[in-house]
Scaffold this active site. Structure first.
Site, mmCIF file in Angstrom:
data_model
loop_
_atom_site.group_PDB
_atom_site.id
_atom_site.type_symbol
_atom_site.label_atom_id
_atom_site.label_comp_id
_atom_site.label_asym_id
_atom_site.label_seq_id
_atom_site.Cartn_x
_atom_site.Cartn_y
_atom_site.Cartn_z
ATOM 1 N N ASP A 44 0.835 -1.209 0.000
ATOM 2 C CA ASP A 44 0.000 0.000 0.000
ATOM 3 C C ASP A 44 0.874 1.264 0.000
ATOM 4 O O ASP A 44 0.349 2.380 -0.062
ATOM 5 C CB ASP A 44 -1.000 -0.004 1.165
ATOM 6 C CG ASP A 44 -0.345 -0.012 2.524
ATOM 7 O OD1 ASP A 44 0.896 -0.111 2.593
ATOM 8 O OD2 ASP A 44 -1.075 0.076 3.532
ATOM 9 N N SER A 45 2.200 1.082 0.010
ATOM 10 C CA SER A 45 3.101 2.221 -0.199
ATOM 11 C C SER A 45 2.846 2.856 -1.563
ATOM 12 O O SER A 45 3.324 3.958 -1.839
ATOM 13 C CB SER A 45 4.570 1.786 -0.080
ATOM 14 O OG SER A 45 4.830 0.691 -0.940
ATOM 15 N N ASP A 83 -0.938 -6.179 0.233
ATOM 16 C CA ASP A 83 -1.282 -5.494 1.480
ATOM 17 C C ASP A 83 -2.784 -5.334 1.629
ATOM 18 O O ASP A 83 -3.460 -4.842 0.710
ATOM 19 C CB ASP A 83 -0.665 -4.085 1.478
ATOM 20 C CG ASP A 83 0.631 -4.016 2.258
ATOM 21 O OD1 ASP A 83 0.865 -4.881 3.122
ATOM 22 O OD2 ASP A 83 1.412 -3.079 1.996
ATOM 23 N N LYS A 112 -0.929 -9.356 3.525
ATOM 24 C CA LYS A 112 -0.178 -8.819 4.680
ATOM 25 C C LYS A 112 -1.072 -7.815 5.399
ATOM 26 O O LYS A 112 -1.802 -7.055 4.753
ATOM 27 C CB LYS A 112 1.114 -8.142 4.214
ATOM 28 C CG LYS A 112 1.868 -7.440 5.356
ATOM 29 C CD LYS A 112 3.283 -7.067 4.967
ATOM 30 C CE LYS A 112 3.424 -5.800 4.157
ATOM 31 N NZ LYS A 112 2.931 -4.584 4.840
ATOM 32 N N GLU A 114 -1.074 -5.051 9.030
ATOM 33 C CA GLU A 114 -0.215 -4.348 9.986
ATOM 34 C C GLU A 114 -0.793 -4.444 11.398
ATOM 35 O O GLU A 114 -1.997 -4.219 11.593
ATOM 36 C CB GLU A 114 -0.100 -2.870 9.598
ATOM 37 C CG GLU A 114 0.592 -2.639 8.266
ATOM 38 C CD GLU A 114 0.786 -1.162 7.946
ATOM 39 O OE1 GLU A 114 0.497 -0.296 8.804
ATOM 40 O OE2 GLU A 114 1.231 -0.877 6.814
ATOM 41 N N GLU A 177 9.508 -2.952 10.401
ATOM 42 C CA GLU A 177 9.810 -1.686 9.712
ATOM 43 C C GLU A 177 10.307 -0.622 10.687
ATOM 44 O O GLU A 177 9.716 -0.417 11.757
ATOM 45 C CB GLU A 177 8.551 -1.175 8.987
ATOM 46 C CG GLU A 177 8.786 0.141 8.260
ATOM 47 C CD GLU A 177 7.758 0.448 7.186
ATOM 48 O OE1 GLU A 177 6.892 -0.403 6.911
ATOM 49 O OE2 GLU A 177 7.841 1.554 6.614
HETATM 50 O O1 KIV Z 1 3.682 -1.063 1.462
HETATM 51 C C1 KIV Z 1 4.843 -1.528 1.406
HETATM 52 O O2 KIV Z 1 5.553 -1.418 0.405
HETATM 53 C C2 KIV Z 1 5.313 -2.221 2.603
HETATM 54 C C3 KIV Z 1 6.771 -2.587 2.674
HETATM 55 C C4 KIV Z 1 7.624 -1.400 2.716
HETATM 56 C C5 KIV Z 1 7.036 -3.512 3.795
HETATM 57 O O3 KIV Z 1 4.555 -2.465 3.491
#
Ligand code: KIV
Length: 258
Positions: A44-45, A83, A112, A114, A177
């Site tokens: 989600d980055s 994510d 994934k 958080e 992280e």
């Molecule tokens: O969103 C992302 O790219 C991430 C990684 C940096 C672990 O969560």
């Protein structure tokens, strides 16, 4: 051979480092997969890297599913993890299970999330979807942290506690992280699953970096990232040459003309 979640979890006991990269589309997923990474994360980055926002909290489940569909064709060997974005799993266990299904139906092999969502991890895993955890500075909680700040300076006992709970809930790997190297080492020792660091020092079982940060394609540079090729400069120079050639009537030439 395709990387699976159980095979990835076993890499820790085998002493093999886990290499992961965040990518958001077919061309970047393909080069990462071709280079032999173990995990491609549709992260989600993308909210900051692709959409220019200062945090990830504006990224929707629909946007994540779109980028999973965009990345899937480029990834044949690596495990494709997606994510679960902010707002897609925090309300209830049922919401988490439904959101995970959306991403898997879009093409993800695993998801994934958080934070310490152990009941959600167990419930998603029960539906047959492997789950990766994420502890330390979890960007979806940036407003609660008061910024993207390094965690674990107090020794990181709370991070170890969260990590152990997620490990016991069944995550196949755990991203750590922006955490001190000492705290990340303590987490790595405390859990059975591999730890994947970003800004978490050299003692993790693997590393993850955002593709665009590795190749000079991000707007910012980060202490935790290293430049493996300045594609950003190459592209800027190339774009200027294209602009000049069109303006000066050089492009298209006879070789580009039918
Ligand atoms: O969103 C992302 O790219 C991430 C990684 C940096 C672990 O969560």
């Amino acid at each position: 051979m395709r990387v699976t979640a159980p095979a990835l979890r076993a890499m820790k006991a085998q002493g093999r480092k886990v290499v992961c990269v965040t990518a958001y589309d077919t061309p970047t997923g393909r080069t990462a997969d071709g280079a032999g990474v173990d995990v491609v994360l549709v992260g989600d980055s993308l909210g900051s890297v692709l959409m220019g926002r200062s945090t990830t909290v504006g990224v929707t489940l629909e946007a994540m599913a779109h980028h999973v569909r965009a990345t899937r064709p480029g990834v044949g060997r690596a495990l494709l993890v997606a994510d679960l974005p902010f707002g897609s799993y925090g309300a209830s266990v049922a919401q988490a299970v439904e959101s995970a299904a959306v991403l898997v139906q879009a093409g993800a092999d695993a998801v994934k999330l958080e934070g310490r969502y152990t009941a959600e991890v167990e419930a998603i895993a029960k539906t047959g979807v492997p789950v990766m955890g994420h502890v330390g500075m979890t960007p979806q909680s940036v407003n609660a942290f008061g910024g993207h700040r390094v965690q674990g300076r107090d020794g990181g006992a709370d991070i170890v506690d969260d990590a152990v709970a997620l490990d016991q809930a069944g995550v196949f790997a755990l991203v750590i992280e922006l955490v001190t190297a000492e705290a990340a080492a303590a987490v790595t020792q405390a859990v059975a699953c591999p730890t994947i660091g970003i800004g978490a020092g050299p003692h993790c079982d693997g590393q993850i970096q955002v593709y665009h940060d590795l190749f000079g394609l991000s707007e910012r540079t980060f202490k935790h990232a290293k430049l493996y090729g300045d594609a950003g400069s190459v592209m800027s120079e190339g774009m200027k040459a294209y602009v000049d050639e069109v303006r000066n009537g050089v492009f298209p030439g006879p070789e580009n003309t039918f």
